[in-house]
Design a protein around this motif. Structure first.
Motif, PDB file in Angstrom:
ATOM      1  N   UNK A 164    -121.234   4.830  10.010  1.00  0.00           N
ATOM      2  CA  UNK A 164    -121.356   5.302   8.623  1.00  0.00           C
ATOM      3  C   UNK A 164    -121.911   4.235   7.691  1.00  0.00           C
ATOM      4  N   UNK A 165    -121.397   3.004   7.825  1.00  0.00           N
ATOM      5  CA  UNK A 165    -121.715   1.987   6.824  1.00  0.00           C
ATOM      6  C   UNK A 165    -122.198   0.662   7.401  1.00  0.00           C
ATOM      7  N   UNK A 166    -122.101   0.494   8.716  1.00  0.00           N
ATOM      8  CA  UNK A 166    -122.402  -0.794   9.320  1.00  0.00           C
ATOM      9  C   UNK A 166    -121.167  -1.671   9.371  1.00  0.00           C
ATOM     10  N   UNK A 167    -121.054  -2.468  10.427  1.00  0.00           N
ATOM     11  CA  UNK A 167    -119.879  -3.318  10.603  1.00  0.00           C
ATOM     12  C   UNK A 167    -120.302  -4.605  11.293  1.00  0.00           C
ATOM     13  N   UNK A 168    -120.008  -5.725  10.641  1.00  0.00           N
ATOM     14  CA  UNK A 168    -120.332  -7.046  11.183  1.00  0.00           C
ATOM     15  C   UNK A 168    -119.119  -7.569  11.948  1.00  0.00           C
ATOM     16  N   UNK A 169    -119.292  -7.836  13.229  1.00  0.00           N
ATOM     17  CA  UNK A 169    -118.185  -8.316  14.056  1.00  0.00           C
ATOM     18  C   UNK A 169    -117.577  -9.600  13.507  1.00  0.00           C
ATOM     19  N   UNK A 170    -118.363 -10.416  12.823  1.00  0.00           N
ATOM     20  CA  UNK A 170    -117.836 -11.651  12.255  1.00  0.00           C
ATOM     21  C   UNK A 170    -116.792 -11.396  11.173  1.00  0.00           C
ATOM     22  N   UNK A 171    -116.887 -10.257  10.490  1.00  0.00           N
ATOM     23  CA  UNK A 171    -115.877  -9.933   9.480  1.00  0.00           C
ATOM     24  C   UNK A 171    -114.527  -9.668  10.148  1.00  0.00           C
ATOM     25  N   UNK A 172    -114.525  -8.984  11.275  1.00  0.00           N
ATOM     26  CA  UNK A 172    -113.272  -8.769  12.008  1.00  0.00           C
ATOM     27  C   UNK A 172    -112.726 -10.098  12.524  1.00  0.00           C
ATOM     28  N   UNK A 173    -113.598 -10.957  13.020  1.00  0.00           N
ATOM     29  CA  UNK A 173    -113.180 -12.273  13.474  1.00  0.00           C
ATOM     30  C   UNK A 173    -112.492 -13.044  12.359  1.00  0.00           C
ATOM     31  N   UNK A 174    -113.050 -12.993  11.148  1.00  0.00           N
ATOM     32  CA  UNK A 174    -112.477 -13.745  10.032  1.00  0.00           C
ATOM     33  C   UNK A 174    -111.124 -13.172   9.604  1.00  0.00           C
ATOM     34  N   UNK A 175    -110.968 -11.855   9.680  1.00  0.00           N
ATOM     35  CA  UNK A 175    -109.672 -11.247   9.361  1.00  0.00           C
ATOM     36  C   UNK A 175    -108.596 -11.787  10.298  1.00  0.00           C
ATOM     37  N   UNK A 176    -108.885 -11.829  11.591  1.00  0.00           N
ATOM     38  CA  UNK A 176    -107.922 -12.376  12.549  1.00  0.00           C
ATOM     39  C   UNK A 176    -107.598 -13.824  12.230  1.00  0.00           C
ATOM     40  N   UNK A 177    -108.624 -14.579  11.894  1.00  0.00           N
ATOM     41  CA  UNK A 177    -108.456 -15.996  11.603  1.00  0.00           C
ATOM     42  C   UNK A 177    -107.565 -16.215  10.386  1.00  0.00           C
ATOM     43  N   UNK A 178    -107.801 -15.465   9.317  1.00  0.00           N
ATOM     44  CA  UNK A 178    -107.011 -15.603   8.095  1.00  0.00           C
ATOM     45  C   UNK A 178    -105.544 -15.281   8.359  1.00  0.00           C
ATOM     46  N   UNK A 179    -105.287 -14.190   9.058  1.00  0.00           N
ATOM     47  CA  UNK A 179    -103.902 -13.796   9.282  1.00  0.00           C
ATOM     48  C   UNK A 179    -103.157 -14.780  10.169  1.00  0.00           C
ATOM     49  N   UNK A 180    -103.835 -15.320  11.144  1.00  0.00           N
ATOM     50  CA  UNK A 180    -103.180 -16.313  11.984  1.00  0.00           C
ATOM     51  C   UNK A 180    -102.968 -17.629  11.231  1.00  0.00           C
ATOM     52  N   UNK A 181    -103.914 -17.994  10.369  1.00  0.00           N
ATOM     53  CA  UNK A 181    -103.730 -19.186   9.531  1.00  0.00           C
ATOM     54  C   UNK A 181    -102.527 -19.001   8.613  1.00  0.00           C
ATOM     55  N   UNK A 182    -102.417 -17.838   7.985  1.00  0.00           N
ATOM     56  CA  UNK A 182    -101.292 -17.567   7.090  1.00  0.00           C
ATOM     57  C   UNK A 182     -99.960 -17.632   7.833  1.00  0.00           C
ATOM     58  N   UNK A 183     -99.942 -17.131   9.057  1.00  0.00           N
ATOM     59  CA  UNK A 183     -98.694 -17.078   9.822  1.00  0.00           C
ATOM     60  C   UNK A 183     -98.135 -18.465  10.114  1.00  0.00           C
ATOM     61  N   UNK A 184     -98.992 -19.477  10.157  1.00  0.00           N
ATOM     62  CA  UNK A 184     -98.508 -20.830  10.452  1.00  0.00           C
ATOM     63  C   UNK A 184     -97.546 -21.341   9.378  1.00  0.00           C
ATOM     64  N   UNK A 185     -97.645 -20.797   8.165  1.00  0.00           N
ATOM     65  CA  UNK A 185     -96.744 -21.207   7.077  1.00  0.00           C
ATOM     66  C   UNK A 185     -95.475 -20.367   7.018  1.00  0.00           C
ATOM     67  N   UNK A 186     -95.379 -19.347   7.874  1.00  0.00           N
ATOM     68  CA  UNK A 186     -94.244 -18.427   7.837  1.00  0.00           C
ATOM     69  C   UNK A 186     -93.260 -18.803   8.941  1.00  0.00           C
ATOM     70  N   UNK A 187     -92.080 -19.301   8.599  1.00  0.00           N
ATOM     71  CA  UNK A 187     -91.135 -19.785   9.621  1.00  0.00           C
ATOM     72  C   UNK A 187     -90.559 -18.693  10.505  1.00  0.00           C
ATOM     73  N   UNK A 188     -90.824 -17.417  10.182  1.00  0.00           N
ATOM     74  CA  UNK A 188     -90.313 -16.308  10.987  1.00  0.00           C
ATOM     75  C   UNK A 188     -91.429 -15.517  11.666  1.00  0.00           C
ATOM     76  N   UNK A 189     -92.657 -16.031  11.611  1.00  0.00           N
ATOM     77  CA  UNK A 189     -93.808 -15.323  12.180  1.00  0.00           C
ATOM     78  C   UNK A 189     -93.847 -15.458  13.692  1.00  0.00           C
TER      79      UNK A 189
END
Length: 404
Positions: A164-189
């Motif tokens: 429908x709109x086009x999808x760049x695989x790198x955008x999905x890669x960055x989403x995974x990266x951000x969430x895993x980076x954020x989890x490092x600061x969460x002591x219950x992650x």
């Protein structure tokens, strides 16, 4: 005037814990951990709780145990006759339990409600867990040749977005990266201490699962529970005077359900502005009830990212251009609109029935300045978006601070 609902406190278990290895009664032990800690965090006595609601998808399949509302009453002698109920709405089970509790408070039936969500899923092998979780798809209508219902369905959603709109695989890669980076600061992650390669296109380091979905694109099997203590205005005011604390308030909510089958929903949205119109409706209803115009009035978001494509689609439906928001960094930690400061489902973990409750707990912590290392500076308004099934049941909440 509708009774406002306040969040006095809450808790979650450590989502990295493998509960079958730590307890002979893991389901009850998780509930006890989350509920006891939530009551302590809220500084509310068990005897003050007037009603309780449990979110859970598939305890019968994973453990053979149903009737979780009655299991909850075994946690405290004060609850020997407590009115309880259990709610199932796939991955949105926890949020639906929250809505049921808020409705009881709004109706004036009870002053205080306990909401908890729980899921035990690591007591069986990965393939068996995937099979059990397939109960939230349309059994008998939807087929999964690889035996992986949810990676298959969300890969189909990714294909549809691309068509429908086009999808760049790198955008999905960055989403995974951000969430895993954020989890490092969460002591219950769940993934806080993981050192695996999460964004590589290398088949060994980050193996493909289904289509473009690689391991890093997928939320993992998680054990866990979360709980929140909710109250009406009268009790919350007395609580504030007693504790010297200001509670969070649920400012708005939206709840819609589309077809059980994914293809039905995709066919129905041909030519529409949004892939899932009912999802957009739930979000705009939450915005409207909260008295805000859109995402520009939010300070953070806790949203459903069972897969990276889920977050991409969620952003679009929240009114945020996903590709642009990823590229300009606004959704990253320290950005203009941080998404999943907790780490989300990919980083923090996804014990299905607990996820919606955990989202509300984290949103309330953010707006009251109690989120610790994951705190978004100055956060006053935070939205949640919880999705069940293939975007079938959807619930959005807007949580804020109490004015005046």
């Amino acid at each position: 005037m509708t009774e406002q609902v306040f969040v006095l406190g809450g808790a979650q278990t450590d989502f990295a814990v493998h509960w079958t290895r730590t307890s002979d009664e893991p389901l009850r032990a998780m509930l006890a951990d989350a509920v006891t800690t939530a009551l302590a965090d809220a500084d509310v006595a068990a005897a003050d709780v007037g009603t309780a609601h449990v979110g859970n998808l598939a305890a019968e399949l994973f453990t053979g145990q149903a009737h979780l509302g009655a299991l909850l009453t075994t946690l405290d002698p004060a609850w020997s006759a407590l009115p309880t109920s259990r709610h199932e709405a796939a991955c949105a089970s926890g949020s639906v339990a929250v809505l049921a509790a808020t409705a009881e408070i709004e109706a004036g039936r009870y002053d205080v409600a306990l909401v908890t969500g729980v899921e035990l899923m690591r007591n069986v092998g990965g393939r068996q867990a995937a099979d059990h979780l397939g109960c939230a798809a349309w059994v008998g209508r939807e087929e999964f040749p690889d035996g992986l219902p949810w990676p298959t369905l969300f890969e189909r959603i990714a294909e549809e977005v691309d068509e429908r709109d086009g999808l760049d695989r790198d955008h999905l890669r960055r989403i995974a990266e951000i969430n895993r980076e954020n989890a490092r600061a969460n002591p219950l992650a769940q993934t806080r201490g993981w050192t695996d390669v999460v964004t590589a296109a290398d088949d060994a380091a980050n193996p493909p699962v289904v289509g473009r979905m690689r391991a890093a694109d997928c939320g993992r099997i998680t054990d866990g529970a979360a709980a929140v203590v909710l109250a009406g205005r009268r009790y919350a005011q007395e609580w504030s005077r007693r504790t010297g604390r200001t509670p969070a308030v649920i400012r708005g909510w939206g709840h819609r359900t589309g077809s059980l089958g994914l293809q039905d929903k995709l066919d129905a949205s041909r030519g529409a502005a949004y892939l899932f119109p009912h999802l957009r409706t739930a979000i705009t209803e939450a915005y409207g009830r909260a008295g805000i115009a859109g995402p520009e009035e939010l300070d953070a978001i806790e949203l459903h990212d069972c897969f990276t494509i889920t977050e991409y689609v969620a952003l679009e439906h929240l009114g945020i251009p996903a590709a642009r928001a990823i590229d300009d960094g606004r959704i990253a930690r320290g950005g203009a609109l941080p998404v999943n400061p907790s780490g989300g489902l990919i980083g923090a973990g996804h014990p299905v029935g607990a996820t919606g409750v955990r989202m509300l707990h984290d949103a309330a912590r953010q707006v009251t300045g109690r989120a610790g290392e994951t705190q978004v500076e100055g956060a006053e308004t935070v939205a949640t978006l919880n999705i069940g099934g293939s975007a079938a049941t959807v619930v959005s909440l807007v949580v804020g601070t109490v004015a005046g």
